[in-house]
Design a protein around this motif. Structure first.
Motif, mmCIF file in Angstrom:
data_model
loop_
_atom_site.group_PDB
_atom_site.id
_atom_site.type_symbol
_atom_site.label_atom_id
_atom_site.label_comp_id
_atom_site.label_asym_id
_atom_site.label_seq_id
_atom_site.Cartn_x
_atom_site.Cartn_y
_atom_site.Cartn_z
ATOM 1 N N MET A 1 2.146 1.243 14.028
ATOM 2 C CA MET A 1 1.947 2.131 12.882
ATOM 3 C C MET A 1 1.232 1.357 11.781
ATOM 4 N N SER A 2 0.286 2.001 11.122
ATOM 5 C CA SER A 2 -0.356 1.428 9.936
ATOM 6 C C SER A 2 0.480 1.791 8.710
ATOM 7 N N PHE A 3 0.734 0.785 7.880
ATOM 8 C CA PHE A 3 1.523 0.997 6.667
ATOM 9 C C PHE A 3 0.599 1.265 5.492
ATOM 10 N N ILE A 4 0.913 2.288 4.708
ATOM 11 C CA ILE A 4 0.138 2.652 3.525
ATOM 12 C C ILE A 4 0.895 2.172 2.289
ATOM 13 N N GLU A 5 0.396 1.130 1.650
ATOM 14 C CA GLU A 5 1.101 0.578 0.487
ATOM 15 C C GLU A 5 0.911 1.429 -0.760
ATOM 16 N N HIS A 6 -0.264 1.990 -0.921
ATOM 17 C CA HIS A 6 -0.572 2.684 -2.183
ATOM 18 C C HIS A 6 -0.709 4.195 -1.947
#
Length: 273
Positions: free
Chosen positions: A187-192
């Motif tokens: 999974m790609s994590f979205i920080e913003h």
């Protein structure tokens, strides 16, 4: 009367679900996603849901204005619809009265995590458009898996590609290159923000979606459309059967493994009938 209905629609806006009301009105006919949303999604998946849901108890997680709750209630289901946004619940409760379905749909301002403290079971769990908005998505999937007796309709935003890495059973700690393969579950994590939405936290790939479903005790039985997975219980693959981390969330004995396994077995018998 027609003007009064439109006035109420406008007062309850903005809408995300375009509902086709009995009066002939639509709540958001010019949807920013294009087309008639979510009707075009429903057309892709409706054939995978039994026409007669009489006697079925359904959970709609993140019900928004209630489009899916209403379609399932029209087929005879008793629906519990959850959302945390008061505006959506106001819209859904108003719309339920327009459709005459207020006695078939129970609306709750509740988070999916709250279900960990419940013994409730559902024949069908509707889990569409929510997973990637959750800070703790796999926890939510585990909770819902343990509430699913017959089937789950699952959808999430996903990464491009259909690759599946063939060998994820085990690797030495020094052999990490496979983790970079496009088909490794991830999974790609979205920080913003993503799509200008700060609640978009995760974007999994296809392999990751299927792996997480299996790990939570579900098996994919169909893929009606891109990003949509129809699932059935399969407790044998569930990590919560052996991973004691879940004891901190699930009250011991709240949903015995035996009950889940029995539900899965009954589903298998019904599917083969």
């Amino acid at each position: 009367m027609a003007d009064e209905v439109q006035r109420q629609i406008d007062a309850l806006g903005p809408w995300f679900h375009n509902l086709h009301l009995p009066s002939g009105h639509q709540t958001v006919p010019d949807h920013f996603l294009g087309g008639d949303f979510p009707s075009f999604k429903w057309e892709q998946i409706r054939a995978h849901i039994p026409e007669d849901l009489a006697g079925w108890r359904v959970l709609d997680v993140g019900c928004n204005a209630g489009f899916y709750s209403f379609e399932l209630a029209k087929r005879g289901a008793s629906v519990v619809a959850l959302d945390m946004e008061p505006l959506y619940l106001d819209q859904a409760q108003w719309a339920a009265r327009q459709f005459g379905l207020q006695d078939r749909v129970e609306f709750r301002q509740q988070q999916v995590y709250d279900l960990a403290r419940s013994n409730e079971q559902f024949d069908l769990v509707w889990f569409m458009g929510v997973f990637y908005h959750l800070r703790y998505p796999l926890l939510a999937l585990d909770i819902l898996s343990r509430r699913t007796q017959r089937m789950m309709m699952f959808q999430t935003l996903s990464l491009p590609g259909e690759e599946v890495y063939p060998d994820t059973e085990d690797h030495p700690i020094t052999q990490r290159e496979p983790l970079l393969d496009p088909g490794w579950p991830k999974m790609s994590f979205i920080e913003h923000r993503f799509s200008n939405d700060r609640t978009n936290w995760w974007v999994p790939n296809h392999a990751g979606i299927e792996a997480m479903l299996r790990s939570s005790g579900l098996r994919v039985t169909a893929r009606p459309a891109e990003e949509i997975y129809v699932c059935a219980p399969n407790a044998e693959t569930a990590a919560w059967k052996w991973d004691t981390q879940y004891d901190a969330v699930f009250p011991r004995g709240a949903v015995p493994n035996e009950a889940q396994e029995t539900a899965a077995a009954l589903h298998a018998v019904e599917a083969g009938a």
